[in-house]
Scaffold this motif. Sequence first.
Motif, PDB file in Angstrom:
ATOM      1  N   ASN A  51       0.782  -1.380   0.005  1.00  0.00           N
ATOM      2  CA  ASN A  51       0.082  -0.121   0.016  1.00  0.00           C
ATOM      3  C   ASN A  51       0.927   1.158   0.012  1.00  0.00           C
ATOM      4  O   ASN A  51       0.792   2.123   0.776  1.00  0.00           O
ATOM      5  CB  ASN A  51      -1.112  -0.048   1.150  1.00  0.00           C
ATOM      6  CG  ASN A  51      -2.282   0.777   0.916  1.00  0.00           C
ATOM      7  OD1 ASN A  51      -2.569   1.004  -0.270  1.00  0.00           O
ATOM      8  ND2 ASN A  51      -3.012   1.254   2.087  1.00  0.00           N
ATOM      9  N   TRP A  55      -0.762   9.562  -0.518  1.00  0.00           N
ATOM     10  CA  TRP A  55      -2.156   9.623   0.105  1.00  0.00           C
ATOM     11  C   TRP A  55      -3.222  10.154  -0.746  1.00  0.00           C
ATOM     12  O   TRP A  55      -4.328   9.871  -0.915  1.00  0.00           O
ATOM     13  CB  TRP A  55      -2.299  10.367   1.203  1.00  0.00           C
ATOM     14  CG  TRP A  55      -2.242  11.778   1.237  1.00  0.00           C
ATOM     15  CD1 TRP A  55      -1.048  12.612   1.303  1.00  0.00           C
ATOM     16  CD2 TRP A  55      -3.065  12.982   0.882  1.00  0.00           C
ATOM     17  NE1 TRP A  55      -1.182  13.970   0.849  1.00  0.00           N
ATOM     18  CE2 TRP A  55      -2.663  14.257   0.747  1.00  0.00           C
ATOM     19  CE3 TRP A  55      -4.584  12.629   0.841  1.00  0.00           C
ATOM     20  CZ2 TRP A  55      -3.132  15.322   0.571  1.00  0.00           C
ATOM     21  CZ3 TRP A  55      -4.987  13.995   0.419  1.00  0.00           C
ATOM     22  CH2 TRP A  55      -4.467  15.234   0.315  1.00  0.00           C
ATOM     23  N   TYR A  56      -2.683  11.225  -1.618  1.00  0.00           N
ATOM     24  CA  TYR A  56      -3.973  11.804  -2.656  1.00  0.00           C
ATOM     25  C   TYR A  56      -4.151  10.842  -3.705  1.00  0.00           C
ATOM     26  O   TYR A  56      -5.014  11.229  -4.566  1.00  0.00           O
ATOM     27  CB  TYR A  56      -3.231  13.119  -3.078  1.00  0.00           C
ATOM     28  CG  TYR A  56      -1.945  13.095  -3.656  1.00  0.00           C
ATOM     29  CD1 TYR A  56      -1.727  12.859  -4.966  1.00  0.00           C
ATOM     30  CD2 TYR A  56      -0.798  13.324  -2.801  1.00  0.00           C
ATOM     31  CE1 TYR A  56      -0.564  12.753  -5.577  1.00  0.00           C
ATOM     32  CE2 TYR A  56       0.450  13.109  -3.173  1.00  0.00           C
ATOM     33  CZ  TYR A  56       0.701  13.091  -4.601  1.00  0.00           C
ATOM     34  OH  TYR A  56       2.047  12.920  -5.255  1.00  0.00           O
ATOM     35  N   THR A  57      -3.535   9.755  -3.888  1.00  0.00           N
ATOM     36  CA  THR A  57      -3.994   9.079  -4.985  1.00  0.00           C
ATOM     37  C   THR A  57      -4.486   7.510  -4.489  1.00  0.00           C
ATOM     38  O   THR A  57      -5.153   6.885  -5.381  1.00  0.00           O
ATOM     39  CB  THR A  57      -2.514   8.430  -5.803  1.00  0.00           C
ATOM     40  OG1 THR A  57      -1.658   7.797  -5.000  1.00  0.00           O
ATOM     41  CG2 THR A  57      -1.605   9.662  -6.469  1.00  0.00           C
ATOM     42  N   SER A  58      -4.804   7.743  -2.963  1.00  0.00           N
ATOM     43  CA  SER A  58      -5.602   6.595  -2.859  1.00  0.00           C
ATOM     44  C   SER A  58      -6.946   6.767  -2.795  1.00  0.00           C
ATOM     45  O   SER A  58      -7.459   7.660  -2.318  1.00  0.00           O
ATOM     46  CB  SER A  58      -5.435   6.667  -1.045  1.00  0.00           C
ATOM     47  OG  SER A  58      -6.064   5.669  -0.520  1.00  0.00           O
ATOM     48  N   ARG A  59      -7.857   5.880  -3.401  1.00  0.00           N
ATOM     49  CA  ARG A  59      -9.432   5.948  -3.689  1.00  0.00           C
ATOM     50  C   ARG A  59     -10.075   5.794  -2.096  1.00  0.00           C
ATOM     51  O   ARG A  59     -10.943   6.236  -2.010  1.00  0.00           O
ATOM     52  CB  ARG A  59      -9.892   4.853  -4.426  1.00  0.00           C
ATOM     53  CG  ARG A  59      -9.258   5.002  -6.020  1.00  0.00           C
ATOM     54  CD  ARG A  59      -9.546   3.828  -6.978  1.00  0.00           C
ATOM     55  NE  ARG A  59      -9.148   2.682  -6.514  1.00  0.00           N
ATOM     56  CZ  ARG A  59      -8.230   1.887  -7.091  1.00  0.00           C
ATOM     57  NH1 ARG A  59      -7.425   2.643  -7.986  1.00  0.00           N
ATOM     58  NH2 ARG A  59      -7.895   0.777  -6.473  1.00  0.00           N
ATOM     59  N   VAL A  60      -9.503   5.029  -1.387  1.00  0.00           N
ATOM     60  CA  VAL A  60      -9.904   4.756   0.217  1.00  0.00           C
ATOM     61  C   VAL A  60      -9.829   6.164   0.789  1.00  0.00           C
ATOM     62  O   VAL A  60     -10.875   6.424   1.231  1.00  0.00           O
ATOM     63  CB  VAL A  60      -9.083   3.569   0.758  1.00  0.00           C
ATOM     64  CG1 VAL A  60      -9.653   3.579   2.329  1.00  0.00           C
ATOM     65  CG2 VAL A  60      -9.103   2.326   0.099  1.00  0.00           C
ATOM     66  N   THR A  61      -8.749   6.722   0.804  1.00  0.00           N
ATOM     67  CA  THR A  61      -8.779   8.206   1.425  1.00  0.00           C
ATOM     68  C   THR A  61      -9.810   9.069   0.778  1.00  0.00           C
ATOM     69  O   THR A  61     -10.426   9.809   1.379  1.00  0.00           O
ATOM     70  CB  THR A  61      -7.293   8.841   1.059  1.00  0.00           C
ATOM     71  OG1 THR A  61      -6.349   7.725   1.612  1.00  0.00           O
ATOM     72  CG2 THR A  61      -7.237  10.050   1.760  1.00  0.00           C
ATOM     73  N   TRP A  62      -9.811   9.246  -0.490  1.00  0.00           N
ATOM     74  CA  TRP A  62     -10.785   9.979  -1.254  1.00  0.00           C
ATOM     75  C   TRP A  62     -12.246   9.835  -0.738  1.00  0.00           C
ATOM     76  O   TRP A  62     -13.219  10.521  -0.516  1.00  0.00           O
ATOM     77  CB  TRP A  62     -10.588  10.256  -2.627  1.00  0.00           C
ATOM     78  CG  TRP A  62      -9.460  11.191  -2.923  1.00  0.00           C
ATOM     79  CD1 TRP A  62      -8.354  10.637  -3.251  1.00  0.00           C
ATOM     80  CD2 TRP A  62      -9.451  12.595  -2.590  1.00  0.00           C
ATOM     81  NE1 TRP A  62      -7.647  11.967  -3.545  1.00  0.00           N
ATOM     82  CE2 TRP A  62      -8.307  13.024  -3.087  1.00  0.00           C
ATOM     83  CE3 TRP A  62     -10.408  13.407  -2.229  1.00  0.00           C
ATOM     84  CZ2 TRP A  62      -7.684  14.454  -2.863  1.00  0.00           C
ATOM     85  CZ3 TRP A  62      -9.807  14.919  -2.076  1.00  0.00           C
ATOM     86  CH2 TRP A  62      -8.688  15.191  -2.343  1.00  0.00           C
ATOM     87  N   SER A  64     -13.184   8.176   1.829  1.00  0.00           N
ATOM     88  CA  SER A  64     -13.422   8.818   3.390  1.00  0.00           C
ATOM     89  C   SER A  64     -13.482  10.126   3.438  1.00  0.00           C
ATOM     90  O   SER A  64     -14.535  10.725   4.301  1.00  0.00           O
ATOM     91  CB  SER A  64     -12.059   8.226   4.200  1.00  0.00           C
ATOM     92  OG  SER A  64     -12.144   6.900   4.082  1.00  0.00           O
ATOM     93  N   ILE A  65     -12.794  10.991   2.709  1.00  0.00           N
ATOM     94  CA  ILE A  65     -12.836  12.460   2.799  1.00  0.00           C
ATOM     95  C   ILE A  65     -14.362  12.845   2.049  1.00  0.00           C
ATOM     96  O   ILE A  65     -15.121  13.739   3.037  1.00  0.00           O
ATOM     97  CB  ILE A  65     -11.672  13.209   1.821  1.00  0.00           C
ATOM     98  CG1 ILE A  65     -10.547  12.934   2.610  1.00  0.00           C
ATOM     99  CG2 ILE A  65     -12.202  14.551   1.684  1.00  0.00           C
ATOM    100  CD1 ILE A  65      -9.277  13.204   1.602  1.00  0.00           C
TER     101      ILE A  65
END
Length: 114
Positions: A51, A55-62, A64-65
């Motif tokens: 992983n 962070w800005y390329t993570s679909r999970v992060t986006w 969640s945001i």
Amino acid sequence: MADTQLQIKAQMAEAVTSAVANPTVKAELSAVPAIIDALTPVIDAIVHSTNNEPWYTSRVTWGSIITVVGLITSAAGLNLGASTQEILISLGVTLSGPIVTLWGRYRAKKPIGS
């Protein structure tokens, strides 16, 4: 992520070259590039499994945001009317097709039909 892949590939090239240079190994130094090319998909698997991405390329992060923003606006009492919700959903559906298509093509590792 590209830096990690390059570092792994460089370390792998060094290890393969060292192993092939060993007189007890039945391989020629001219085979090193082919061996490294054959192992290159392993690099992608390693990077993916760790992983190791910004962070800005993570679909999970986006995802969640977006969820948190929705929860905050709802908790703050910002309620959108039915017509505004309909417009936002329509816009989201209309934009998602080209975005997903471009993202899929960008992420593809092989040409279509391969």
